[in-house]
Design a protein around this motif. Structure first.
Motif, mmCIF file in Angstrom:
data_model
loop_
_atom_site.group_PDB
_atom_site.id
_atom_site.type_symbol
_atom_site.label_atom_id
_atom_site.label_comp_id
_atom_site.label_asym_id
_atom_site.label_seq_id
_atom_site.Cartn_x
_atom_site.Cartn_y
_atom_site.Cartn_z
ATOM 1 N N THR A 282 0.835 -1.207 0.000
ATOM 2 C CA THR A 282 0.000 0.000 0.000
ATOM 3 C C THR A 282 0.866 1.251 0.000
ATOM 4 O OG1 THR A 282 -1.801 -1.126 1.155
ATOM 5 C CG2 THR A 282 -1.753 1.279 1.284
ATOM 6 N N LEU A 283 1.903 1.267 0.808
ATOM 7 C CA LEU A 283 2.814 2.411 0.873
ATOM 8 C C LEU A 283 3.548 2.598 -0.451
ATOM 9 C CD1 LEU A 283 3.885 4.626 2.742
ATOM 10 C CD2 LEU A 283 5.643 3.032 3.531
ATOM 11 N N SER A 284 3.909 1.491 -1.099
ATOM 12 C CA SER A 284 4.599 1.566 -2.393
ATOM 13 C C SER A 284 3.728 2.230 -3.445
ATOM 14 C CB SER A 284 4.992 0.158 -2.862
ATOM 15 O OG SER A 284 5.901 -0.442 -1.967
ATOM 16 N N GLY A 285 2.414 1.920 -3.434
ATOM 17 C CA GLY A 285 1.510 2.545 -4.384
ATOM 18 C C GLY A 285 1.470 4.049 -4.230
ATOM 19 N N MET A 286 1.525 4.530 -2.988
ATOM 20 C CA MET A 286 1.505 5.970 -2.729
ATOM 21 C C MET A 286 2.811 6.644 -3.148
ATOM 22 S SD MET A 286 -0.174 5.997 1.069
ATOM 23 C CE MET A 286 -1.774 5.274 1.423
ATOM 24 N N LEU A 287 3.943 5.932 -2.981
ATOM 25 C CA LEU A 287 5.259 6.529 -3.208
ATOM 26 C C LEU A 287 5.818 6.262 -4.600
ATOM 27 C CD1 LEU A 287 6.934 5.741 0.249
ATOM 28 C CD2 LEU A 287 6.117 7.954 -0.573
ATOM 29 N N GLY A 288 5.065 5.572 -5.448
ATOM 30 C CA GLY A 288 5.559 5.308 -6.794
ATOM 31 C C GLY A 288 6.722 4.335 -6.807
ATOM 32 N N LEU A 289 6.583 3.238 -6.054
ATOM 33 C CA LEU A 289 7.612 2.202 -6.014
ATOM 34 C C LEU A 289 7.007 0.862 -6.382
ATOM 35 C CD1 LEU A 289 9.425 3.104 -2.637
ATOM 36 C CD2 LEU A 289 10.112 3.755 -4.966
#
Length: 433
Positions: A282-289
């Protein structure tokens, strides 16, 4: 017997090199796919280093509690690059595709976290038989090797093969393989690092225009760099499916680790590992990773070094975080030529083919078994060769899913197992035996 301080330090640096080699090219290739500026790519590399280091510490400390790298998933990487490459054929802007990928990643991350709390890992462990794992690893290897090969021969920058770059890349690949096969001790174990450094130096001499000046000022925190959240449901559903199928990385890696560590993976380890991977996704989706998963290649790394304690692993992860927190160091490493990074990872991921074959070593190839293995594998490989444009007559909602050979192959394998062979008639074989 505990390792000495000097051995622990060296093993920590070796973990750092392993994490670096497996991480640095991913944000560079994704940045190129989404036409990001160099400063944005440097920022993504920083975030990748820091979040990967934190993910490793969290998994080793409160997750599955094993020294296994938690890195940006190859399955996710392949799916994201594939979707970015189909933007023109689907008639969409890259920012629309990127924004929809971000939404899908956040949703799938939340689902995986909930599945972890519910203990779904134990159930999935039964679903992913050796036949399914063979299909998954074979198609993943094919998709990633195709991506790396295009970068090696210059097809990422042009429509025809760059003969000079291709010659250089294959010489570098041969050099890196020879170091691994013929080298002794630490030299053989660090073949990827040696290949990357040597290739970087040689490339700066043969292709000076490919080596760019490092950018020393970068914005570290950047939300939704691929595009603002968008709801293109075909892409969102494809990404959610990719996130759910990505759980195979966790299942396969934890199951294979049992032989290495001599312990049966517990229900708690599956639950906590799934939960953390979901949060990180979920965090990766927000940070573009590219979202995360445990690396099965960590097991081979541990077998090579013979050092299975968590202390060197934590040390390597901490050093990786420090590297990411230094903008000048991150910017410097971001200038590695794409051809060099693609070549080194081409060599590294050839081992996936070996891993896929190990899963079917104990299978008896009767007619049913052949269909279980050949049908999904060959269908997936065939779909990978189709131009995306052939799927345009289909509803837009299903185009991104049906045009992805990797996902179609895995789904076909699961359907065959669930509807025809799943149950008491299946003789489960330990994955990787």
């Amino acid at each position: 017997m505990r390792a000495s301080l000097s051995v622990t330090l060296l093993a920590g640096f070796q973990w750092l090199f392993f994490m670096f080699a497996n991480t640095v090219v991913i944000p560079i290739s994704i940045g190129s796919a989404f036409d990001l500026e160099q400063v944005e790519i440097v920022s993504a590399i920083q975030r990748s280093f820091i979040l990967t280091g934190l993910a490793c510490v969290l998994q080793g400390w409160i997750g599955h509690k094993l020294p296994l790298m938690e890195g940006q998933s190859g399955l996710w990487w392949g799916v994201i690059l594939s979707l970015a490459g189909t933007a023109d054929a689907l008639g969409m802007e890259l920012t629309t595709v990127g924004g929809s990928i971000a939404v899908g990643a956040m949703i799938s991350g939340a689902l995986v976290a909930v599945f972890g709390l519910l203990g779904i890992g134990e159930l999935l462990k039964k679903w992913f038989t050796p036949a399914v794992m063979f299909v998954f690893l074979l198609l993943l290897a094919n998709q990633l090797i195709s991506i790396f090969l295009k970068g090696m021969i210059g097809l990422n920058e042009g429509s025809v093969i760059d003969m000079k770059m291709a010659g250089f890349s294959f010489l570098l690949a041969t050099f890196t393989i020879l170091i691994h096969v013929k080298g002794k001790g630490i030299i053989s174990r660090l073949n990827l690092l040696i290949g990357m450094v040597a290739g970087w130096m040689a490339s700066s001499f043969f292709f000076p225009s490919e080596t760019e000046e490092a950018i020393h000022t970068t914005p570290f925190l950047q939300w939704f760099p691929w595009g603002e959240p968008t709801l293109e449901w075909g892409i969102v559903l494809t990404v959610i499916m990719a996130g759910l199928l990505n759980t195979t990385n966790t299942v396969a890696t934890l199951k294979e680790s049992e032989d290495l560590f001599g312990k049966v993976t517990t229900r708690f380890q599956y639950k906590s590992s799934f939960f953390l991977t979901g949060i990180l996704t979920t965090l990766s989706g927000m940070l573009g990773l590219v979202p995360f998963a445990p690396y099965a290649s960590s097991l081979g790394f541990l077998q090579s070094t013979g050092i299975r304690e968590r202390t060197p692993f934590f040390l390597g992860a901490a050093l990786f975080i420090i590297l990411g927190l230094s903008p000048s160091l991150t910017a410097f490493f971001s200038t590695i030529p794409h051809s060099v990074g693609n070549t080194v990872l081409f060599v590294a991921y050839l081992q996936l083919f070996r891993s896929s074959l190990r899963n079917i070593e104990g299978l008896s190839f009767e007619p049913k078994t052949v269909y279980r293995v050949a049908l999904p594998a060959l269908v997936g490989l065939a779909v990978m060769t189709f131009p995306v444009t052939v799927f345009t007559p289909l509803p837009e909602l299903v185009q991104p899913l049906l045009s992805n050979g990797l996902l179609m192959g895995i789904l076909s394998a699961l359907i065959l197992e669930l509807f025809y062979w799943f149950g008491p008639r299946i003789k489960h074989l330990p994955i990787g035996k």
